[in-house]
Scaffold this active site. Sequence first.
Site, PDB file in Angstrom:
ATOM      1  N   SER A  45       1.758  -0.459   6.764  1.00  0.00           N
ATOM      2  CA  SER A  45       1.255  -0.974   5.342  1.00  0.00           C
ATOM      3  C   SER A  45       2.295  -1.955   4.540  1.00  0.00           C
ATOM      4  O   SER A  45       1.671  -2.485   3.748  1.00  0.00           O
ATOM      5  CB  SER A  45       0.678   0.266   4.840  1.00  0.00           C
ATOM      6  OG  SER A  45       1.640   1.011   4.075  1.00  0.00           O
ATOM      7  N   LYS A 106       4.057   2.349  -1.683  1.00  0.00           N
ATOM      8  CA  LYS A 106       3.295   0.800  -1.838  1.00  0.00           C
ATOM      9  C   LYS A 106       4.198   0.275  -2.976  1.00  0.00           C
ATOM     10  O   LYS A 106       5.162   0.719  -3.472  1.00  0.00           O
ATOM     11  CB  LYS A 106       1.948   1.385  -2.168  1.00  0.00           C
ATOM     12  CG  LYS A 106       1.059   2.203  -1.294  1.00  0.00           C
ATOM     13  CD  LYS A 106       0.776   1.553  -0.045  1.00  0.00           C
ATOM     14  CE  LYS A 106       0.017   2.427   0.661  1.00  0.00           C
ATOM     15  NZ  LYS A 106      -0.378   1.793   2.114  1.00  0.00           N
TER      16      LYS A 106
END
Length: 251
Positions: A45, A106
């Site tokens: 990701s 993230k």
Amino acid sequence: MTSTTEPKKKEGGLGETVKVIIQAFLIAILIRTFLFQPFNIPSGSMKETLLVGDYLFVSKFSYGYSRFSLPFSPPLFDGRILGSTPNRGDVVVFKLPRDESTDYIKRVIGLPGDEIQMIGGVLHINGQPVKREDAGYWMDDEGGGRVERVKRWTETLPNGVSYYTLDLVDNGFYDNTPVYKVPANHYFMMGDNRDNSTDSRVLSQVGYVPYENLIGRAQVIFFSVKEGDAAWQFWKWPWTVRWDRIFSFVR
């Protein structure tokens, strides 16, 4: 006399060994709790910033300490001690709000009070499109001889932080979104691999991340092996280690 002193020496040596082991264990716990925690990348990701098989250190002191800074996250206190807020663009490890036993990593995109929206694959912050420039293509080596050419952009946030994002498909599922209003004391997180990231755009899975859930800032990659290979297989290291990524800083 010899027969009585030798057992004492043996007992003393064993005791010293146990003492050293206990001290080393306590030092390791202190370092992990207050300074640096190791973390490995299990998914794609955050490509190409972080790759599957990267091992990195997360600085625990960057944003102060919450109960999630402690092993097993005991509910000893609320909020943060010696807290400081993250900057837009920081790469952060945090506890997933809906499952506090799970760590996610993230990039901080939205700060408290921000309005975030994706329009045609372009990030908008507070109604303004974020600058992005064509950065050609990136060759994604997925291991096992599989290499995929992926469209790449250079995205620059309002505070000047720049990084690469990947665009796997046109008109991806989260390339067009409603406006997200970031609540007070929360942050909006996104993965750099925009079409392959479950992040704050998915309110039912991640959503807005409370300040208390931040663990630390990703700082440096200390080891890296190719996707699909195991780090413990040291006899393969000459071929599987990504030597160019070792001791590189996370940006």
